[in-house]
Design a protein around this motif. Structure first.
Motif, PDB file in Angstrom:
ATOM      1  N   ILE A  85       0.838  -1.214   0.000  1.00  0.00           N
ATOM      2  CA  ILE A  85       0.000   0.000   0.000  1.00  0.00           C
ATOM      3  C   ILE A  85       0.871   1.262   0.000  1.00  0.00           C
ATOM      4  CG2 ILE A  85      -1.765   1.308   1.255  1.00  0.00           C
ATOM      5  CD1 ILE A  85      -2.557  -1.323   2.658  1.00  0.00           C
ATOM      6  N   GLY A  86       0.642   2.148  -0.961  1.00  0.00           N
ATOM      7  CA  GLY A  86       1.248   3.478  -0.928  1.00  0.00           C
ATOM      8  C   GLY A  86       2.753   3.507  -1.019  1.00  0.00           C
ATOM      9  N   THR A  87       3.321   2.598  -1.846  1.00  0.00           N
ATOM     10  CA  THR A  87       4.767   2.613  -2.017  1.00  0.00           C
ATOM     11  C   THR A  87       5.113   2.505  -3.499  1.00  0.00           C
ATOM     12  OG1 THR A  87       6.875   1.546  -1.452  1.00  0.00           O
ATOM     13  CG2 THR A  87       4.933   0.121  -1.589  1.00  0.00           C
ATOM     14  N   SER A  88       6.170   3.231  -3.905  1.00  0.00           N
ATOM     15  CA  SER A  88       6.544   3.269  -5.322  1.00  0.00           C
ATOM     16  C   SER A  88       7.292   2.011  -5.735  1.00  0.00           C
ATOM     17  CB  SER A  88       7.425   4.501  -5.585  1.00  0.00           C
ATOM     18  OG  SER A  88       8.633   4.399  -4.821  1.00  0.00           O
ATOM     19  N   GLY A  89       7.679   1.181  -4.751  1.00  0.00           N
ATOM     20  CA  GLY A  89       8.375  -0.069  -5.078  1.00  0.00           C
ATOM     21  C   GLY A  89       9.758   0.172  -5.654  1.00  0.00           C
ATOM     22  N   GLN A  90      10.436   1.212  -5.181  1.00  0.00           N
ATOM     23  CA  GLN A  90      11.764   1.535  -5.711  1.00  0.00           C
ATOM     24  C   GLN A  90      12.890   1.309  -4.713  1.00  0.00           C
ATOM     25  OE1 GLN A  90      12.101   5.147  -8.046  1.00  0.00           O
ATOM     26  NE2 GLN A  90       9.879   5.223  -8.303  1.00  0.00           N
ATOM     27  N   VAL A  91      12.546   1.047  -3.442  1.00  0.00           N
ATOM     28  CA  VAL A  91      13.593   0.916  -2.423  1.00  0.00           C
ATOM     29  C   VAL A  91      13.636  -0.523  -1.926  1.00  0.00           C
ATOM     30  CG1 VAL A  91      14.324   1.672  -0.124  1.00  0.00           C
ATOM     31  CG2 VAL A  91      13.431   3.333  -1.762  1.00  0.00           C
ATOM     32  N   TYR A  92      14.819  -1.097  -1.977  1.00  0.00           N
ATOM     33  CA  TYR A  92      15.024  -2.483  -1.528  1.00  0.00           C
ATOM     34  C   TYR A  92      15.561  -2.477  -0.099  1.00  0.00           C
ATOM     35  CZ  TYR A  92      14.006  -3.891  -6.225  1.00  0.00           C
ATOM     36  OH  TYR A  92      13.344  -4.109  -7.417  1.00  0.00           O
ATOM     37  N   PRO A  93      15.343  -3.551   0.637  1.00  0.00           N
ATOM     38  CA  PRO A  93      14.688  -4.818   0.261  1.00  0.00           C
ATOM     39  C   PRO A  93      13.162  -4.804   0.223  1.00  0.00           C
ATOM     40  CG  PRO A  93      15.442  -4.900   2.530  1.00  0.00           C
ATOM     41  CD  PRO A  93      15.931  -3.602   1.985  1.00  0.00           C
ATOM     42  N   ALA A 135      11.022  -3.438  -1.689  1.00  0.00           N
ATOM     43  CA  ALA A 135      10.465  -3.591  -3.048  1.00  0.00           C
ATOM     44  C   ALA A 135      10.542  -5.045  -3.523  1.00  0.00           C
ATOM     45  CB  ALA A 135      11.204  -2.687  -4.028  1.00  0.00           C
ATOM     46  N   GLY A 136      11.388  -5.841  -2.850  1.00  0.00           N
ATOM     47  CA  GLY A 136      11.531  -7.244  -3.243  1.00  0.00           C
ATOM     48  C   GLY A 136      10.605  -8.192  -2.502  1.00  0.00           C
ATOM     49  N   PHE A 137       9.809  -7.682  -1.557  1.00  0.00           N
ATOM     50  CA  PHE A 137       8.965  -8.576  -0.740  1.00  0.00           C
ATOM     51  C   PHE A 137       7.965  -9.334  -1.611  1.00  0.00           C
ATOM     52  CE2 PHE A 137      11.240  -7.192   2.603  1.00  0.00           C
ATOM     53  CZ  PHE A 137      10.727  -6.283   3.514  1.00  0.00           C
ATOM     54  N   VAL A 138       7.374  -8.648  -2.591  1.00  0.00           N
ATOM     55  CA  VAL A 138       6.356  -9.320  -3.416  1.00  0.00           C
ATOM     56  C   VAL A 138       6.986 -10.487  -4.190  1.00  0.00           C
ATOM     57  CG1 VAL A 138       6.635  -7.667  -5.338  1.00  0.00           C
ATOM     58  CG2 VAL A 138       4.524  -9.005  -5.121  1.00  0.00           C
ATOM     59  N   SER A 139       8.216 -10.307  -4.654  1.00  0.00           N
ATOM     60  CA  SER A 139       8.893 -11.408  -5.364  1.00  0.00           C
ATOM     61  C   SER A 139       9.172 -12.563  -4.419  1.00  0.00           C
ATOM     62  CB  SER A 139      10.207 -10.907  -5.987  1.00  0.00           C
ATOM     63  OG  SER A 139       9.930  -9.884  -6.910  1.00  0.00           O
ATOM     64  N   HIS A 140       9.526 -12.251  -3.170  1.00  0.00           N
ATOM     65  CA  HIS A 140       9.759 -13.316  -2.173  1.00  0.00           C
ATOM     66  C   HIS A 140       8.473 -14.117  -1.947  1.00  0.00           C
ATOM     67  CE1 HIS A 140      11.702 -15.120   1.438  1.00  0.00           C
ATOM     68  NE2 HIS A 140      10.458 -15.172   1.859  1.00  0.00           N
ATOM     69  N   VAL A 141       7.369 -13.420  -1.825  1.00  0.00           N
ATOM     70  CA  VAL A 141       6.070 -14.090  -1.597  1.00  0.00           C
ATOM     71  C   VAL A 141       5.718 -14.961  -2.795  1.00  0.00           C
ATOM     72  CG1 VAL A 141       3.589 -13.651  -1.388  1.00  0.00           C
ATOM     73  CG2 VAL A 141       5.211 -12.367   0.020  1.00  0.00           C
ATOM     74  N   ARG A 142       5.944 -14.455  -4.007  1.00  0.00           N
ATOM     75  CA  ARG A 142       5.618 -15.243  -5.217  1.00  0.00           C
ATOM     76  C   ARG A 142       6.506 -16.463  -5.332  1.00  0.00           C
ATOM     77  NH1 ARG A 142       3.592 -12.168  -9.920  1.00  0.00           N
ATOM     78  NH2 ARG A 142       5.083 -13.386 -11.133  1.00  0.00           N
ATOM     79  N   MET A 143       7.746 -16.310  -4.869  1.00  0.00           N
ATOM     80  CA  MET A 143       8.728 -17.411  -5.005  1.00  0.00           C
ATOM     81  C   MET A 143       8.427 -18.532  -4.000  1.00  0.00           C
ATOM     82  SD  MET A 143      12.075 -17.981  -6.283  1.00  0.00           S
ATOM     83  CE  MET A 143      12.719 -16.328  -6.544  1.00  0.00           C
ATOM     84  N   TYR A 144       8.072 -18.152  -2.773  1.00  0.00           N
ATOM     85  CA  TYR A 144       8.035 -19.149  -1.689  1.00  0.00           C
ATOM     86  C   TYR A 144       6.647 -19.475  -1.160  1.00  0.00           C
ATOM     87  CZ  TYR A 144      13.045 -18.352  -1.722  1.00  0.00           C
ATOM     88  OH  TYR A 144      14.360 -18.241  -2.115  1.00  0.00           O
ATOM     89  N   THR A 145       5.608 -18.827  -1.685  1.00  0.00           N
ATOM     90  CA  THR A 145       4.262 -19.147  -1.183  1.00  0.00           C
ATOM     91  C   THR A 145       3.283 -19.188  -2.357  1.00  0.00           C
ATOM     92  OG1 THR A 145       3.328 -16.911  -0.979  1.00  0.00           O
ATOM     93  CG2 THR A 145       4.811 -17.647   0.800  1.00  0.00           C
ATOM     94  N   ARG A 146       2.032 -19.569  -2.059  1.00  0.00           N
ATOM     95  CA  ARG A 146       0.966 -19.483  -3.072  1.00  0.00           C
ATOM     96  C   ARG A 146       0.010 -18.353  -2.678  1.00  0.00           C
ATOM     97  NH1 ARG A 146      -0.657 -24.781  -1.914  1.00  0.00           N
ATOM     98  NH2 ARG A 146      -2.752 -24.308  -2.709  1.00  0.00           N
ATOM     99  N   ALA A 147       0.552 -17.380  -1.947  1.00  0.00           N
ATOM    100  CA  ALA A 147      -0.289 -16.286  -1.435  1.00  0.00           C
ATOM    101  C   ALA A 147      -0.809 -15.390  -2.550  1.00  0.00           C
ATOM    102  CB  ALA A 147       0.522 -15.443  -0.447  1.00  0.00           C
ATOM    103  N   ARG A 148      -1.931 -14.771  -2.256  1.00  0.00           N
ATOM    104  CA  ARG A 148      -2.453 -13.697  -3.124  1.00  0.00           C
ATOM    105  C   ARG A 148      -1.565 -12.473  -2.956  1.00  0.00           C
ATOM    106  NH1 ARG A 148      -8.214 -11.917  -1.466  1.00  0.00           N
ATOM    107  NH2 ARG A 148      -8.035 -10.358  -3.120  1.00  0.00           N
ATOM    108  N   THR A 149      -1.359 -11.743  -4.024  1.00  0.00           N
ATOM    109  CA  THR A 149      -0.569 -10.499  -3.925  1.00  0.00           C
ATOM    110  C   THR A 149      -1.423  -9.360  -4.480  1.00  0.00           C
ATOM    111  OG1 THR A 149       0.412 -11.057  -6.067  1.00  0.00           O
ATOM    112  CG2 THR A 149       1.696 -11.626  -4.095  1.00  0.00           C
ATOM    113  N   VAL A 150      -1.560  -8.298  -3.696  1.00  0.00           N
ATOM    114  CA  VAL A 150      -2.441  -7.183  -4.048  1.00  0.00           C
ATOM    115  C   VAL A 150      -1.711  -5.864  -3.853  1.00  0.00           C
ATOM    116  CG1 VAL A 150      -4.655  -6.050  -3.540  1.00  0.00           C
ATOM    117  CG2 VAL A 150      -4.433  -8.540  -3.271  1.00  0.00           C
TER     118      VAL A 150
END
Ligand code: BV8
Length: 244
Positions: A182-190, A192-207
């Motif tokens: 929510i409310g982030t430009s997704g430009q600052v790591y780590p 910005a990488g959380f969504v990729s971690h979730v996609r890699m290691y879980t079957r969670a929904r990403t919104v």
């Protein structure tokens, strides 16, 4: 929504950025009128900048502390909706925020990780003493822990410094059934990488809930765009009603 075929609701991890506090009157960083359009991040948000000119950095954070103490700056409906979600959701809700303001606490959220630190805390560089400090800080102040003068710094994570509680964050990401950014430009790591971690290691929904598509927008299964004070309460309402 659940992490497995059962209908049991799963754990939720929420990441917030400066956009959720924009409608409360706090500036974002990378919008047209954002903080980085007025000041050089290398000068005020790096250890090197602080070593080079500590008074400039103290002035930068003192101005933000003063703004945060303005009675006109209050949590908005998005902060309140996340506190409601934590209170009413039948599983864990962890709120990971990149923000250093205290609007999530003031809205009633409890399970919060400030991965980039907190504006109203200062830390001694000599003895690590950590203390709540809502007022202006200067080189004249002494540490209550060790008595040294001029060693206090904002308890904020600068570029090149390790964000806080990363192990706890990755544990939660690896076990969640829903990840909401929510409310982030997704430009600052780590962060910005959380969504990729979730996609890699879980079957969670990403919104993604944002004013506009973030840099990482294509990594999210679902997105709802608009001001946080509208899209966040609406999303939480649907989630709690079992309609999302
Ligand atoms: C790390 C300080 C490694 C607190 C911040 C060289 C050396 C080391 C690391 C790096 C390096 N070069 C690059 C890196 C990585 C670096 C990085 O990611 N750089 C980027 C710029 C490429 N990251 C780091 O350095 C991190 N540390 O990697 O350490 C390490 C490893 C081992 C050992 C030691 C170290 C540290 C990152 C934290 C830096 N600190 N700030 C402060 O002063 O606040 S970052 C700064 O950006 C803020 O903290 C902020 O939280 C963060 C993210 O910004 P956003 O929150 O997303 O805000 P932004 O303005 O960008 O976007 C707002 C969004 O809201 C927009 O999308 C907008 O559309 C939307 N919006 C606007 N209005 C609304 C809205 N949405 C909804 N409703 C609205 N009304």
């Amino acid at each position: 929504m659940s992490s497995d075929t059962s209908t049991r609701p799963g754990n939720i991890v929420i990441l917030t950025g400066a956009g959720i506090s924009k409608e409360s009157g706090l500036d974002t960083f990378r919008c047209a009128d954002g903080i980085w359009s007025r000041v050089n991040l290398e000068d005020v948000a790096t250890p090197e900048g602080f070593a080079r000119d500590p008074e400039l950095v103290h002035a930068f954070y003192n101005a933000r502390r003063e703004k945060l103490s303005d009675p006109a700056v209050q949590p908005n409906a998005a902060h309140a909706a996340l506190a409601r979600l934590e209170a009413e959701w039948p599983a864990e809700v962890l709120l990971v925020t990149q923000n250093i303001d205290d609007l999530h606490e003031r809205a009633g959220s409890r399970e919060i990780i400030h991965m980039h630190g907190e504006l109203n805390k200062v830390r001694c560089q000599a003895c690590e003493h950590l203390v709540v400090w809502p007022d202006a800080l200067s080189l004249e102040h002494t540490c209550a822990g060790c008595g040294r003068k001029g060693t206090l710094r904002p308890h904020v994570v600068w570029f090149g410094e390790m964000p806080l509680e990363m192990e706890r964050i990755y544990d939660a990401l690896s076990q969640c059934s829903l990840f909401v950014s929510i409310g982030t430009s997704g430009q600052v790591y780590p962060a910005a990488g959380f969504v990729s971690h979730v996609r890699m290691y879980t079957r969670a929904r990403t919104v993604e809930l944002n004013l506009e598509p973030s840099t990482g927008a294509t990594l999210f299964e679902e997105a709802f765009y608009g001001p946080a004070s509208g899209v966040v309460p609406a999303f939480v309402e649907r989630l709690l009603a079992g309609r999302s």
